[in-house]
Design an enzyme around this catalytic site. Structure first.
Site, PDB file in Angstrom:
ATOM      1  N   LYS A  28     -76.323  26.252 -21.395  1.00 13.26           N
ATOM      2  CA  LYS A  28     -76.504  24.608 -21.534  1.00 13.26           C
ATOM      3  C   LYS A  28     -77.573  24.835 -20.499  1.00 13.26           C
ATOM      4  O   LYS A  28     -77.931  25.956 -19.067  1.00 13.26           O
ATOM      5  CB  LYS A  28     -75.713  23.756 -21.029  1.00 13.26           C
ATOM      6  CG  LYS A  28     -74.370  24.151 -19.274  1.00 13.26           C
ATOM      7  CD  LYS A  28     -75.061  23.579 -18.978  1.00 13.26           C
ATOM      8  CE  LYS A  28     -74.229  24.437 -17.555  1.00 13.26           C
ATOM      9  NZ  LYS A  28     -74.854  24.559 -16.103  1.00 13.26           N
ATOM     10  N   PRO A 113     -77.521  34.546 -20.355  1.00 13.52           N
ATOM     11  CA  PRO A 113     -77.690  35.273 -19.204  1.00 13.52           C
ATOM     12  C   PRO A 113     -75.838  35.276 -18.687  1.00 13.52           C
ATOM     13  O   PRO A 113     -75.628  34.017 -18.572  1.00 13.52           O
ATOM     14  CB  PRO A 113     -78.423  34.110 -17.912  1.00 13.52           C
ATOM     15  CG  PRO A 113     -79.346  34.156 -19.038  1.00 13.52           C
ATOM     16  CD  PRO A 113     -78.740  33.233 -20.558  1.00 13.52           C
ATOM     17  N   VAL A 114     -75.481  36.109 -18.130  1.00 14.08           N
ATOM     18  CA  VAL A 114     -74.073  36.446 -17.082  1.00 14.08           C
ATOM     19  C   VAL A 114     -74.522  35.913 -16.250  1.00 14.08           C
ATOM     20  O   VAL A 114     -75.131  36.511 -15.141  1.00 14.08           O
ATOM     21  CB  VAL A 114     -73.445  37.781 -17.473  1.00 14.08           C
ATOM     22  CG1 VAL A 114     -72.407  37.568 -17.002  1.00 14.08           C
ATOM     23  CG2 VAL A 114     -73.243  38.116 -19.629  1.00 14.08           C
ATOM     24  N   ALA A 115     -73.186  34.778 -15.797  1.00 13.70           N
ATOM     25  CA  ALA A 115     -73.066  34.520 -14.445  1.00 13.70           C
ATOM     26  C   ALA A 115     -74.426  33.580 -14.023  1.00 13.70           C
ATOM     27  O   ALA A 115     -75.125  33.989 -12.286  1.00 13.70           O
ATOM     28  CB  ALA A 115     -72.960  35.264 -13.438  1.00 13.70           C
ATOM     29  N   GLY A 116     -75.610  32.832 -14.695  1.00 16.27           N
ATOM     30  CA  GLY A 116     -76.702  32.334 -14.827  1.00 16.27           C
ATOM     31  C   GLY A 116     -76.924  31.425 -14.621  1.00 16.27           C
ATOM     32  O   GLY A 116     -77.940  30.473 -14.572  1.00 16.27           O
ATOM     33  N   GLY A 117     -75.843  30.409 -14.374  1.00 14.70           N
ATOM     34  CA  GLY A 117     -76.091  28.736 -14.126  1.00 14.70           C
ATOM     35  C   GLY A 117     -75.614  28.001 -15.199  1.00 14.70           C
ATOM     36  O   GLY A 117     -76.549  27.784 -15.820  1.00 14.70           O
ATOM     37  N   GLY A 120     -72.531  30.509 -19.688  1.00 18.13           N
ATOM     38  CA  GLY A 120     -72.567  31.850 -20.428  1.00 18.13           C
ATOM     39  C   GLY A 120     -70.757  31.702 -20.592  1.00 18.13           C
ATOM     40  O   GLY A 120     -70.471  31.803 -22.445  1.00 18.13           O
ATOM     41  N   SER A 122     -68.333  30.134 -20.628  1.00 17.85           N
ATOM     42  CA  SER A 122     -67.954  28.610 -20.996  1.00 17.85           C
ATOM     43  C   SER A 122     -67.961  28.128 -22.324  1.00 17.85           C
ATOM     44  O   SER A 122     -67.158  27.876 -23.599  1.00 17.85           O
ATOM     45  CB  SER A 122     -68.513  27.581 -20.190  1.00 17.85           C
ATOM     46  OG  SER A 122     -68.241  27.159 -19.151  1.00 17.85           O
ATOM     47  N   ALA A 123     -69.602  29.008 -22.838  1.00 19.84           N
ATOM     48  CA  ALA A 123     -70.330  28.829 -24.009  1.00 19.84           C
ATOM     49  C   ALA A 123     -69.004  29.985 -24.814  1.00 19.84           C
ATOM     50  O   ALA A 123     -68.491  29.644 -26.293  1.00 19.84           O
ATOM     51  CB  ALA A 123     -71.484  29.250 -24.348  1.00 19.84           C
ATOM     52  N   ASP A 155     -67.112  22.830 -17.555  1.00 15.14           N
ATOM     53  CA  ASP A 155     -68.391  22.858 -18.648  1.00 15.14           C
ATOM     54  C   ASP A 155     -68.312  23.700 -20.209  1.00 15.14           C
ATOM     55  O   ASP A 155     -68.911  23.432 -21.196  1.00 15.14           O
ATOM     56  CB  ASP A 155     -69.305  24.210 -18.605  1.00 15.14           C
ATOM     57  CG  ASP A 155     -70.000  23.913 -16.828  1.00 15.14           C
ATOM     58  OD1 ASP A 155     -69.841  22.764 -16.353  1.00 15.14           O
ATOM     59  OD2 ASP A 155     -70.325  24.855 -16.632  1.00 15.14           O
TER      60      ASP A 155
HETATM   61  O1  C5P Z   1     -63.812  24.554 -13.915  1.00 14.24           O
HETATM   62  P1  C5P Z   1     -64.486  25.861 -13.448  1.00 14.24           P
HETATM   63  O2  C5P Z   1     -63.217  26.606 -13.772  1.00 14.24           O
HETATM   64  O3  C5P Z   1     -65.745  26.607 -14.301  1.00 14.24           O
HETATM   65  O4  C5P Z   1     -65.343  26.033 -11.921  1.00 14.24           O
HETATM   66  C1  C5P Z   1     -65.198  27.149 -11.260  1.00 14.24           C
HETATM   67  C2  C5P Z   1     -65.482  26.789  -9.594  1.00 14.24           C
HETATM   68  O5  C5P Z   1     -66.310  25.651  -9.399  1.00 14.24           O
HETATM   69  C3  C5P Z   1     -64.272  25.690  -9.823  1.00 14.24           C
HETATM   70  O6  C5P Z   1     -62.698  26.418  -8.799  1.00 14.24           O
HETATM   71  C4  C5P Z   1     -64.364  25.003  -7.955  1.00 14.24           C
HETATM   72  O7  C5P Z   1     -64.891  26.025  -7.088  1.00 14.24           O
HETATM   73  C5  C5P Z   1     -66.298  24.893  -8.709  1.00 14.24           C
HETATM   74  N1  C5P Z   1     -66.060  23.962  -9.184  1.00 14.24           N
HETATM   75  C6  C5P Z   1     -66.174  22.345  -8.431  1.00 14.24           C
HETATM   76  N2  C5P Z   1     -66.482  21.166  -9.046  1.00 14.24           N
HETATM   77  C7  C5P Z   1     -66.592  21.282 -10.104  1.00 14.24           C
HETATM   78  C8  C5P Z   1     -66.099  22.318 -11.159  1.00 14.24           C
HETATM   79  C9  C5P Z   1     -66.303  23.418 -10.587  1.00 14.24           C
HETATM   80  O8  C5P Z   1     -66.008  22.635  -7.439  1.00 14.24           O
HETATM   81  N3  C5P Z   1     -66.394  19.609 -10.843  1.00 14.24           N
END
Ligand code: C5P
Length: 343
Positions: A28, A113-117, A120, A122-123, A155
């Site tokens: 995404k 990409p890994v840890a790329g925003g 990945g 979550s997918a 995500d």
């Molecule tokens: O939900 P997820 O495990 O992907 O979130 C990872 C981290 O990103 C959370 O522990 C939090 O620090 C941060 N986060 C946040 N607000 C969100 C989504 C994620 O602060 N809406």
């Protein structure tokens, strides 16, 4: 598993398949990421406009003695193969819900990409849920799968749904969005990842330092941009480009990602100089996303980014595309159940 009224599943589930099930799942890009204040639970309220794009992972679930994860692809060595992998947690969560053992081998063919925003991890979690559900014949409803996705991460529900959607709450409360046409993108993959929690923390730090405050009590609720939603609805690429860069960036995490990784501003500038209509950090970064006019424009921008030496790779992609889908036996593009009109 026959019937389980405690989970609300009382129909006879489909028979478990003895053979492997492969699920294809997209990356995404956040076309908007409006970040509200820090909540008491450590998350931030979001107005998160997701677009699924055509970089895909494939997760294959096969019967095994015990839960096992393997991975292939250039980034495979970066993936955890223990329970730190969100796909493993997805299999365990589904098995736990249905009172069975997670006896599955999950193989992740990694292209996102890994840890790329680009969501990945979550997918892969969404794909693992869909694959294990089919393999075990648990017959979970769509609503139940979405609920499990939300437990796994903010995500993950979008990776299941795909297309385009507005995520509220911490991003997990989805409303599908109407879109027209297809947008062309280039993604510049940076060396190394950025930790999502670290980027959110940096966002809070920058807000505190600027005197605006950082908590929900101090900041307005995040809202989707009407212009951006309209651009998605009409498919007008230049209107979307304008919305992406309105007020600097439609991504409220961009300043934080640039603060932690200042070199990304040179990547953004290089893509714009090469003809991108808009350049933004993708989610929490460090991947940068470039909206372009069309296919030839995408090739030109990707080529320039590769030549610049400012990124590890530059990938072209289209969006929106469908969410996590079982690949029909015999391969080929996932067909059955694909969202109408989505490639
Ligand atoms: O939900 P997820 O495990 O992907 O979130 C990872 C981290 O990103 C959370 O522990 C939090 O620090 C941060 N986060 C946040 N607000 C969100 C989504 C994620 O602060 N809406």
């Amino acid at each position: 598993m026959t019937s389980d009224t405690s989970t609300g599943v009382d129909a006879v589930p489909a028979p478990a398949t003895a053979t492997a099930v492969t699920v294809r799942v997209p990356a995404k890009v956040n076309v908007q990421l409006a970040v509200g204040g820090l909540r008491a639970d450590g998350f931030h309220d979001l107005a998160n406009v997701f677009l699924a794009v055509s970089l895909h992972d494939e997760v294959t679930a096969a019967p095994a003695e015990e839960l096992r994860i393997t991975a292939s692809g250039p980034d495979a060595p970066l993936l955890p193969t223990d329970r730190a992998n969100l796909a493993a947690r997805a299999a365990e969560l589904l098995a736990d819900r249905y009172g069975i053992e997670p006896r599955v081998h999950l193989h992740i063919a990694k292209d996102i990409p890994v840890a790329g925003g680009m969501a990945g991890g979550s997918a892969d979690a969404a794909a693992a849920l869909v694959a294990c559900d089919a393999l075990w014949g648990t017959g979970a409803s769509r609503a139940e799968l979405l609920e499990l996705c939300a437990v796994l991460g903010s995500d993950v529900p979008f990776s299941l749904v795909g297309g385009a959607a507005l995520g509220r709450g911490r991003g997990e409360l989805l409303t599908p969005l109407e879109t027209a046409g297809t947008f062309h993108w280039v993604f510049a993959v940076a060396d190394g990842g950025l930790s999502t929690p670290a980027v959110y923390r940096e966002c809070d730090r920058l807000r505190l330092a600027s005197g605006r405050g950082a908590t929900v009590a101090e900041l307005p609720d995040p809202e989707p941009s009407p212009g951006l939603l309209e651009a998605l609805r009409t498919g007008e690429v230049r209107a979307l480009a304008a919305a992406l860069t309105e007020g600097g960036s439609s991504n409220d995490l961009q300043a934080a990602a640039l603060s932690l990784r200042p070199s990304l501003s040179r990547t953004l500038a290089a893509g714009e100089e090469a003809g991108a209509l808009a350049a933004v950090v993708s989610g929490s970064g460090p991947t940068t996303a470039f909206l372009v006019e069309d296919g030839p424009g995408a090739e030109a921008v990707a080529g320039a980014l590769r030549d610049s030496g400012l990124c590890r790779s530059a990938r072209t992609a289209l969006g929106p595309v469908a969410g996590a889908r079982v690949v029909p036996l015999g391969g080929g593009a996932p067909g059955a159940g694909a969202a109408a009109g989505l490639p």
